[in-house]
Design an enzyme around this catalytic site. Structure first.
Site, PDB file in Angstrom:
ATOM      1  N   PRO A  67       0.779  -1.237   0.000  1.00  0.00           N
ATOM      2  CA  PRO A  67       0.000   0.000   0.000  1.00  0.00           C
ATOM      3  C   PRO A  67       0.811   1.288   0.000  1.00  0.00           C
ATOM      4  O   PRO A  67       0.220   2.363  -0.052  1.00  0.00           O
ATOM      5  CB  PRO A  67      -0.796  -0.114   1.297  1.00  0.00           C
ATOM      6  N   ASP A 111       3.788   1.613 -11.677  1.00  0.00           N
ATOM      7  CA  ASP A 111       2.482   2.262 -11.741  1.00  0.00           C
ATOM      8  C   ASP A 111       2.419   3.505 -10.861  1.00  0.00           C
ATOM      9  O   ASP A 111       3.339   3.802 -10.113  1.00  0.00           O
ATOM     10  CB  ASP A 111       1.400   1.277 -11.284  1.00  0.00           C
ATOM     11  N   LYS A 116      -1.495   4.947 -14.874  1.00  0.00           N
ATOM     12  CA  LYS A 116      -2.734   5.492 -15.431  1.00  0.00           C
ATOM     13  C   LYS A 116      -3.350   6.415 -14.392  1.00  0.00           C
ATOM     14  O   LYS A 116      -3.256   6.165 -13.194  1.00  0.00           O
ATOM     15  CB  LYS A 116      -3.717   4.358 -15.733  1.00  0.00           C
ATOM     16  N   GLY A 134       1.087  -1.129  -7.341  1.00  0.00           N
ATOM     17  CA  GLY A 134       0.623  -0.868  -5.981  1.00  0.00           C
ATOM     18  C   GLY A 134      -0.193  -2.046  -5.481  1.00  0.00           C
ATOM     19  O   GLY A 134      -0.825  -2.758  -6.265  1.00  0.00           O
ATOM     20  N   GLY A 135      -0.153  -2.296  -4.166  1.00  0.00           N
ATOM     21  CA  GLY A 135      -0.968  -3.369  -3.591  1.00  0.00           C
ATOM     22  C   GLY A 135      -0.548  -4.723  -4.113  1.00  0.00           C
ATOM     23  O   GLY A 135       0.637  -5.056  -4.127  1.00  0.00           O
ATOM     24  N   ASP A 136      -1.518  -5.497  -4.577  1.00  0.00           N
ATOM     25  CA  ASP A 136      -1.251  -6.819  -5.133  1.00  0.00           C
ATOM     26  C   ASP A 136      -1.452  -6.766  -6.651  1.00  0.00           C
ATOM     27  O   ASP A 136      -2.385  -6.115  -7.128  1.00  0.00           O
ATOM     28  CB  ASP A 136      -2.210  -7.847  -4.523  1.00  0.00           C
ATOM     29  N   THR A 184      -2.634  -6.105  -0.472  1.00  0.00           N
ATOM     30  CA  THR A 184      -3.621  -5.320  -1.190  1.00  0.00           C
ATOM     31  C   THR A 184      -4.236  -4.265  -0.262  1.00  0.00           C
ATOM     32  O   THR A 184      -4.230  -4.413   0.963  1.00  0.00           O
ATOM     33  CB  THR A 184      -4.703  -6.244  -1.795  1.00  0.00           C
ATOM     34  N   ALA A 185      -4.731  -3.175  -0.880  1.00  0.00           N
ATOM     35  CA  ALA A 185      -5.203  -2.030  -0.095  1.00  0.00           C
ATOM     36  C   ALA A 185      -6.238  -2.427   0.958  1.00  0.00           C
ATOM     37  O   ALA A 185      -6.249  -1.880   2.071  1.00  0.00           O
ATOM     38  CB  ALA A 185      -5.777  -0.966  -1.021  1.00  0.00           C
ATOM     39  N   MET A 197     -11.570   1.862  -5.839  1.00  0.00           N
ATOM     40  CA  MET A 197     -11.775   2.852  -6.915  1.00  0.00           C
ATOM     41  C   MET A 197     -13.166   3.462  -6.888  1.00  0.00           C
ATOM     42  O   MET A 197     -13.739   3.747  -7.931  1.00  0.00           O
ATOM     43  CB  MET A 197     -11.557   2.192  -8.300  1.00  0.00           C
TER      44      MET A 197
HETATM   45  N1  SAH Z   1      -3.638  -3.528  -7.013  1.00  0.00           N
HETATM   46  C1  SAH Z   1      -4.069  -2.559  -6.040  1.00  0.00           C
HETATM   47  C2  SAH Z   1      -5.362  -1.893  -6.418  1.00  0.00           C
HETATM   48  C3  SAH Z   1      -5.244  -1.015  -7.620  1.00  0.00           C
HETATM   49  S1  SAH Z   1      -6.765  -0.225  -8.031  1.00  0.00           S
HETATM   50  C4  SAH Z   1      -4.202  -3.246  -4.675  1.00  0.00           C
HETATM   51  O1  SAH Z   1      -4.137  -4.467  -4.597  1.00  0.00           O
HETATM   52  O2  SAH Z   1      -4.333  -2.546  -3.667  1.00  0.00           O
HETATM   53  C5  SAH Z   1      -6.558   1.334  -7.248  1.00  0.00           C
HETATM   54  C6  SAH Z   1      -7.480   1.448  -6.068  1.00  0.00           C
HETATM   55  O3  SAH Z   1      -6.930   0.759  -4.970  1.00  0.00           O
HETATM   56  C7  SAH Z   1      -7.692   2.859  -5.571  1.00  0.00           C
HETATM   57  O4  SAH Z   1      -8.682   3.516  -6.309  1.00  0.00           O
HETATM   58  C8  SAH Z   1      -8.128   2.613  -4.147  1.00  0.00           C
HETATM   59  O5  SAH Z   1      -9.473   2.224  -4.092  1.00  0.00           O
HETATM   60  C9  SAH Z   1      -7.301   1.407  -3.782  1.00  0.00           C
HETATM   61  N2  SAH Z   1      -6.087   1.775  -3.067  1.00  0.00           N
HETATM   62  C10 SAH Z   1      -4.817   1.609  -3.461  1.00  0.00           C
HETATM   63  N3  SAH Z   1      -3.968   2.018  -2.497  1.00  0.00           N
HETATM   64  C11 SAH Z   1      -4.721   2.433  -1.479  1.00  0.00           C
HETATM   65  C12 SAH Z   1      -4.445   2.952  -0.192  1.00  0.00           C
HETATM   66  N4  SAH Z   1      -3.192   3.108   0.251  1.00  0.00           N
HETATM   67  N5  SAH Z   1      -5.503   3.273   0.610  1.00  0.00           N
HETATM   68  C13 SAH Z   1      -6.757   3.082   0.205  1.00  0.00           C
HETATM   69  N6  SAH Z   1      -7.069   2.612  -0.994  1.00  0.00           N
HETATM   70  C14 SAH Z   1      -6.078   2.282  -1.826  1.00  0.00           C
END
Ligand code: SAH
Length: 524
Positions: free
Chosen positions: A18, A41, A63, A94-96, A124-125, A177
């Protein structure tokens, strides 16, 4: 399929978590350290990218939330081209990578092209929000089912992407999102049968020091989030489990949560200060004002080192001094024995630690870690009259220590072992944070950091330099505080113990009585 190897390169689809680098997996850090090119990204933080090393090529393919950016096919082709050219490619997301990250599409393209790949998961977030907002996503008492849902419709798909009827029956629902669509999301869920009073939360920047959480009953959540000015990246959690936050919130209650701190010491030394500040919840921005550089001319140093046995005392006033001393000894083919019977004095714990790395334990360390106290401690340790003393210091060292020892009758040789140079500029991140008035503290661990930081700030990337109104300044000791005073500035915190730990302690002391609300939750 992905493992058929008609290509020397490799693509690692890697989840960065995150935000802060501390959330990255060990596997992730390993692949980053081996990468030859990193394709990344929008939500990837600079400190994660930095793990790939400065010389590694980095290509941004992010994006915007609206979806503008490089075409997905172009990104797939880039991954394939680079791997076929034999490169170790890290595709950093970001995230997974497989949770709303298009990792699946990219893996498919690689598999079809016969390019080997690995997939390394990230936090993931939703998991970061759960942990750091204190909202368990499942709980035996309240929630046995969990859904991760996109809050945005794919414009290229005609049919409804989300089955709202089915969702209304899931205990915990997390929307990614969905900030701009929040009114629509809550309306559809309620129409599908979810109780409008269901506890709900929006968590923005989850797992980062700028996390914000708003809780409200489902029907009122859009208005509450709007009032709080919540902006992406944020996600929405709907379900009874949100109630547990009341008891379980911990992250936002860390003592320095909500505080942004700039560190001005040289990059190789900032971790000692950054790590404890981050653990206490602060957002840390590293903005080295000075760099430690080797001397251009070693004649004086070499002369002193060759005559080392003639000195009765060798005095170190910084870890940098010890490191420069040791490096030059190695260069000249000398080792610790070159010190002979000379006694060794060190100003404080960081210097002692650096000496320990050379198997040297100092004979004198003062109780207060200032050069003044160091001189006094040496005086107390024995008669200084007629002794020969080598001060191994920086080119900017001040005079009082030399004077004190000379007045005690010693013959003092003050030799610069390293140079302190002004950094080229302050990082954009620091200037931006100052410009946005987000900075609460700037820490100074030396007078030269003060002088150079202020000079760099005045240079302010050529624009109107941001001011320091409302920013608290923290000094490692009285000498640094005095330097601030000479610039017309007042230190709001001065460390009692003149170490990184003492400086953190002084900031904590200054922050706590200010009565900063322990509860940052904006409950509606
Ligand atoms: N692959 C990422 C998600 C990408 S889509 C994952 O697994 O986390 C992008 C969305 O992820 C954002 O619109 C938001 O809803 C969420 N997101 C990503 N980072 C975040 C964070 N630190 N805090 C809250 N939401 C987050």
């Amino acid at each position: 399929m992905g493992q058929r190897s008609d290509c020397d390169g490799l693509v690692v689809l890697l989840g960065a978590g995150p935000g802060p680098a501390t959330w990255l997996t060990l596997a992730g850090a390993k692949w980053l350290s081996r990468a030859e090119v990193v394709i990344y990204d929008r939500l990837v933080r600079p400190e994660v990218l930095a793990l790939a090393g400065p010389a590694v090529e980095k290509i941004y393919v992010g994006k915007t939330p609206g979806g503008a950016g490089p075409d997905q096919r172009w990104i797939n082709d880039l991954l394939i081209r680079r791997a076929r050219a034999g490169q170790q490619v890290v595709r950093l997301k970001g995230g997974d990578p497989l949770v709303f990250g298009r990792g699946g599409e990219e893996a498919e393209a690689l598999a079809e092209a016969g390019v080997p790949y690995r997939i390394v998961p990230g936090i993931t977030a939703a998991l970061a929000a759960a942990a750091c907002a204190g909202i368990p996503l499942t709980d035996r008492r309240y929630a046995s089912t969990l859904a991760l849902v996109t809050g945005r419709q794919d414009p290229t798909r005609d049919e409804e992407a989300v089955n709202w009827q089915a969702l209304a029956g899931i205990d915990t629902v997390v929307f990614y999102m969905g900030v701009s669509n929040l009114p629509e999301i809550t309306r559809r869920l309620i129409e599908a049968g979810r109780d409008p009073q269901t506890p709900a939360a929006v968590v923005a920047l989850a797992g980062t020091p700028r996390q914000r959480t708003v809780t409200a009953p489902l029907a009122e959540l859009p208005a509450a989030a709007r009032r709080a000015g919540i902006a992406p990246p944020a996600l929405t959690i709907v379900g009874e489990v949100v109630c547990l936050r009341e008891k379980l919130a911990w992250f936002e209650h860390l003592p320095l949560f909500g505080q942004t701190v700039i560190i001005t010491r040289p990059a190789h030394q900032s971790a000692e200060l950054a790590a404890p500040l981050r653990e206490l919840g602060a957002e840390v921005i590293e903005a080295p004002a000075i760099e430690i550089r080797p001397l251009e001319d070693f004649a004086a140093v070499d002369e002193a080192l060759r005559r080392l046995k003639e000195f009765d005392w060798v005095v170190f006033t910084s870890a940098n001094g010890v490191e420069a001393f040791a490096a030059r000894c190695r260069h000249l083919g000398l080792d610790g024995r070159a010190l002979g019977a000379a006694r060794v004095a060190a100003v404080g714990p960081a210097t002692v630690k650096a000496l320990a790395g050379c198997f040297i334990s100092p004979d004198v360390v003062p109780e207060k870690f200032t050069t003044q106290a160091l001189g006094q401690a040496m005086k107390s340790a024995g008669e200084l009259a007629g002794t020969r003393i080598l001060l191994a210091r920086s080119d900017l060292a001040t005079q009082p220590l030399r004077q004190l020892l000379a007045e005690a009758g010693a013959e003092v040789q003050d030799v610069a072992f390293y140079r302190t140079a002004r950094a080229a500029q302050l990082p954009e991140e620091a200037l931006a944070a100052l410009g946005e008035k987000r900075v609460d503290w700037i820490t100074f661990t030396s007078s030269s950091a003060v002088d150079n930081f202020l000079a760099l700030l005045a240079a302010g990337a050529g624009k109107a330099a941001p001011g320091l109104q409302g920013v608290h300044l923290a000094a490692i000791g009285p000498v640094t505080a005095e330097t601030l005073r000479r610039h017309g500035l007042t230190a709001a915190a001065v460390a009692d113990e003149h170490t990184a730990a003492g400086l953190v302690e002084a900031i904590l002391r200054a922050v706590r009585p200010a009565g900063t609300s322990d509860r940052q939750d904006q409950r509606e």
